[in-house]
Design a protein around this motif. Sequence first.
Motif, PDB file in Angstrom:
ATOM      1  N   UNK A 279     -77.479  -1.412  20.604  1.00 60.69           N
ATOM      2  CA  UNK A 279     -77.917  -0.038  20.867  1.00 60.69           C
ATOM      3  C   UNK A 279     -78.897   0.506  19.836  1.00 60.69           C
ATOM      4  N   UNK A 280     -79.136  -0.245  18.754  1.00 63.36           N
ATOM      5  CA  UNK A 280     -79.949   0.272  17.647  1.00 63.36           C
ATOM      6  C   UNK A 280     -81.380   0.554  18.092  1.00 63.36           C
ATOM      7  N   UNK A 281     -81.992   1.515  17.409  1.00 63.88           N
ATOM      8  CA  UNK A 281     -83.376   1.897  17.664  1.00 63.88           C
ATOM      9  C   UNK A 281     -84.317   1.172  16.708  1.00 63.88           C
ATOM     10  N   UNK A 282     -85.541   0.950  17.153  1.00 67.97           N
ATOM     11  CA  UNK A 282     -86.573   0.433  16.251  1.00 67.97           C
ATOM     12  C   UNK A 282     -86.788   1.477  15.152  1.00 67.97           C
ATOM     13  N   UNK A 283     -86.843   1.021  13.927  1.00 65.75           N
ATOM     14  CA  UNK A 283     -86.923   1.964  12.798  1.00 65.75           C
ATOM     15  C   UNK A 283     -87.957   1.474  11.789  1.00 65.75           C
TER      16      UNK A 283
ATOM     17  N   UNK B 240    -100.408  12.330   7.347  1.00 63.59           N
ATOM     18  CA  UNK B 240    -100.886  10.943   7.390  1.00 63.59           C
ATOM     19  C   UNK B 240     -99.731   9.961   7.229  1.00 63.59           C
ATOM     20  N   UNK B 241     -98.791  10.259   6.310  1.00 65.22           N
ATOM     21  CA  UNK B 241     -97.622   9.395   6.133  1.00 65.22           C
ATOM     22  C   UNK B 241     -96.781   9.400   7.406  1.00 65.22           C
TER      23      UNK B 241
ATOM     24  N   UNK C  98     -89.318   9.490  17.400  1.00 63.35           N
ATOM     25  CA  UNK C  98     -88.992  10.657  16.588  1.00 63.35           C
ATOM     26  C   UNK C  98     -89.245  10.320  15.130  1.00 63.35           C
ATOM     27  N   UNK C  99     -89.802  11.274  14.397  1.00 61.24           N
ATOM     28  CA  UNK C  99     -90.132  11.055  12.985  1.00 61.24           C
ATOM     29  C   UNK C  99     -89.526  12.168  12.144  1.00 61.24           C
ATOM     30  N   UNK C 100     -88.754  11.773  11.139  1.00 59.08           N
ATOM     31  CA  UNK C 100     -88.205  12.733  10.175  1.00 59.08           C
ATOM     32  C   UNK C 100     -88.974  12.595   8.870  1.00 59.08           C
ATOM     33  N   UNK C 101     -89.488  13.697   8.368  1.00 63.54           N
ATOM     34  CA  UNK C 101     -90.279  13.684   7.132  1.00 63.54           C
ATOM     35  C   UNK C 101     -89.511  14.418   6.039  1.00 63.54           C
TER      36      UNK C 101
ATOM     37  N   UNK D 288     -92.200  12.186  -3.949  1.00 65.40           N
ATOM     38  CA  UNK D 288     -92.091  11.170  -2.902  1.00 65.40           C
ATOM     39  C   UNK D 288     -92.177  11.817  -1.524  1.00 65.40           C
ATOM     40  N   UNK D 289     -93.081  11.291  -0.712  1.00 66.33           N
ATOM     41  CA  UNK D 289     -93.167  11.676   0.699  1.00 66.33           C
ATOM     42  C   UNK D 289     -92.604  10.512   1.509  1.00 66.33           C
ATOM     43  N   UNK D 290     -91.593  10.810   2.312  1.00 68.25           N
ATOM     44  CA  UNK D 290     -90.906   9.756   3.068  1.00 68.25           C
ATOM     45  C   UNK D 290     -90.902  10.131   4.544  1.00 68.25           C
ATOM     46  N   UNK D 291     -91.307   9.204   5.390  1.00 63.59           N
ATOM     47  CA  UNK D 291     -91.262   9.415   6.838  1.00 63.59           C
ATOM     48  C   UNK D 291     -90.451   8.292   7.462  1.00 63.59           C
ATOM     49  N   UNK D 292     -89.431   8.659   8.233  1.00 61.69           N
ATOM     50  CA  UNK D 292     -88.588   7.680   8.926  1.00 61.69           C
ATOM     51  C   UNK D 292     -88.802   7.872  10.418  1.00 61.69           C
ATOM     52  N   UNK D 293     -89.349   6.846  11.064  1.00 61.11           N
ATOM     53  CA  UNK D 293     -89.613   6.900  12.500  1.00 61.11           C
ATOM     54  C   UNK D 293     -88.617   6.026  13.235  1.00 61.11           C
ATOM     55  N   UNK D 294     -88.120   6.509  14.379  1.00 57.56           N
ATOM     56  CA  UNK D 294     -87.219   5.725  15.226  1.00 57.56           C
ATOM     57  C   UNK D 294     -87.666   5.855  16.666  1.00 57.56           C
ATOM     58  N   UNK D 295     -87.415   4.808  17.439  1.00 56.45           N
ATOM     59  CA  UNK D 295     -87.769   4.840  18.849  1.00 56.45           C
ATOM     60  C   UNK D 295     -87.140   3.682  19.585  1.00 56.45           C
TER      61      UNK D 295
END
Length: 709
Positions: free
Chosen positions: A495-499, A516-517, A536-539, A547-554
């Motif tokens: 069930x995991x999402x691409x991350x 941009x990140x 979906x992207x959490x920044x 630190x600028x961190x972006x976590x994308x899942x789909x």
Amino acid sequence: MTTHRIRVGIDVGGTFTDAVAVDATTLALLGQVKVPTSHHHEDGVAHGIVEALGRLLEQTGCAPDDVAFLAHGTTQATNALLEGDVATVGLLGIGNTPGAVFTRRLASLAKLELAPGKRLPLVYAHVADPDDTPAVERAVAEVVGRGAEVLVASEPFGVDLPDGERSVLESARPHGLPMAAAHEITSLYGLHKRTRTAVVNAAILPRMLATADLVDASITKAGVTAPLMVMRCDGGVMSLDEMRRRPLLTVLSGPAAGVAGALMQERISEGVFLETGGTSTDISVVRRGKVAVRHATILGKGSYLSALDVRTVGVGGGSMVRVGDGRVVGVGPRSAHIAGLPYACFASLEDLRDAEVATVRPMDGDPDDHVVIDAAGGRFALTMTCAANALGRVGEGDFARCDQEVARAALEPLARHLGVDVAAAATQVLDAGCAQVRKTVDAMIRDYRLDEDAVVLVGGGGGAAAVTPHLAALTGMEGRTARHAEVISPIGVALALVREQIERIIPGAGQEQILAVRAEAEQAVIAQGASPEGVEVEVTVDPQTSTVRAVATGATELRTQDRAHRADGDERLRAAAASLKADPSAVRVLAGTPAHTVYGTEVRRRFRGVRRPVRVVDADGVVRLHAPDARVETTTVAAAPEFLARLVAESTSYGDGGVRAPALRLLLGARIVDLSGVLDPQPLLALAAGELRPRAADEPVVAVLETRS
């Protein structure tokens, strides 16, 4: 109604390979198989993966082209590091400035200890000028001549100026070895830590490449056309090509599969997941619907690998009971498996006839206070599972369930020894074991500042019923054992999402740099097969570390989940009220979208004023968002930019710590857009505008704001 499209998750463990098939529409479990992990086969673990897949397709009646998604998790990278089974790394340090002295010190990475008495095999050569091709070729030839099987290039400030690392590897390409530049593995500053992370990644690269190629070829030969994905250590999956580049992301991925299962199947949004095996319990956190991750410690040193924050306690379903001074003094860490003994509760009443208590040392050097039962059928271990069954804590159909009468008979000799009844003896056992687990659970709740009113304990693993139900009773928290707990890890893989996670250190980052990140993370998951419409992207922007961190899942396909059952208004209200610990009559609907309903109440406390806790409940009746004190407002997409600007301005706080915009979340379509990681109002509003841009002008938008103190 199920479809023939299935999602397959395969979890490759040290002893067994577990596989499950999940209906791609309803997400119902359709089949599960277990085969021995094929470490010693000529095709390695790939053989077991294909065998498990074949048996799973046969069991479910599905064909290879019915597989819509296929992913596997593996302990291979972790085991390679623990066992010291790694390749020799050729490290090429770059630099001719005074700072080159720091580059030369990277040769000390050869002192990294993999296993007792075994160090990381590393050879070092220095390159003064990366554009001096003959000098680079000599350096490469030197490390190859000393046994290098994989190459890493590293240069100070290579994150900002990567041309030197790229140039060196280009000159090394004719040797045909696997290679990586340090800036490709992580984009964070810190030469030594960045290089250490890249070197450890390189050390497992050749072995993981060989396995990836075998698995890929085997799956293709089996007729599966779905792209093969691999479990990451942060709870997501990645493409096989990405695993070939960064195999280090699979280290510590075992526990991540279980918490991914709890997150996706059990849909907990605020809680603690306890995965209990026979010997230990892995404890991890879900906060605001996301797994808690941190930079992992590898080989005793810090790294830039973002992995699940999992803490292990030596108490499991098979943990043995220890006694002294007429009472239970502890449980574990030795288990019945280590002692080579069967669980007493899985014997028969005839086997337990004439049972008497004895104490033993399971292994040399252990204290001799571990309880066993000597009876007509032989010697048995008394375990946490025995006590849980005796007390009726193990549910019908649970993997660890046994005949309660047998479990009580198993505890009877211990009860006589302690001078209490069976229930009291079983309670002493579970109290002792759960006390150790509780310390870690309490610490993680504090560390992550979980909303204690909303925390749920969810148990997974074959030994879940031995720990979680009793711990819930001890703490007064809500607790439950996950459905199909014994295969929660392969379910999580299925069930995991691409991350993907992108991290950059950007002092004084402006909104363009932050956007941009974000865009880079979004494109990275799309490149790995995620459907663009569902990404979906959490920044998060950390002003202390810049630190600028972006976590994308789909998802790799847009999920059209079965709509046969949807919770009605009363069900959703009851779910919200239970989570709020309030009478339903005191809970009211604050806002809603077609996918979510927002409920709230008021809590008045002496000296603390009024709090307005909020719960967001989805159409299935699952609480998806908890806010201990929030403001809720509704607008439309067209009016949102001006409306949100005003709301954010009203809720932004100013103080010695600087500007702190509110924690903002938007209910938009079927999504909960989390913008809470951004403290600066301007980037916050820019990110919100980006989320709103593709939506219809009259679409409703619900804003949930929490003012930061």
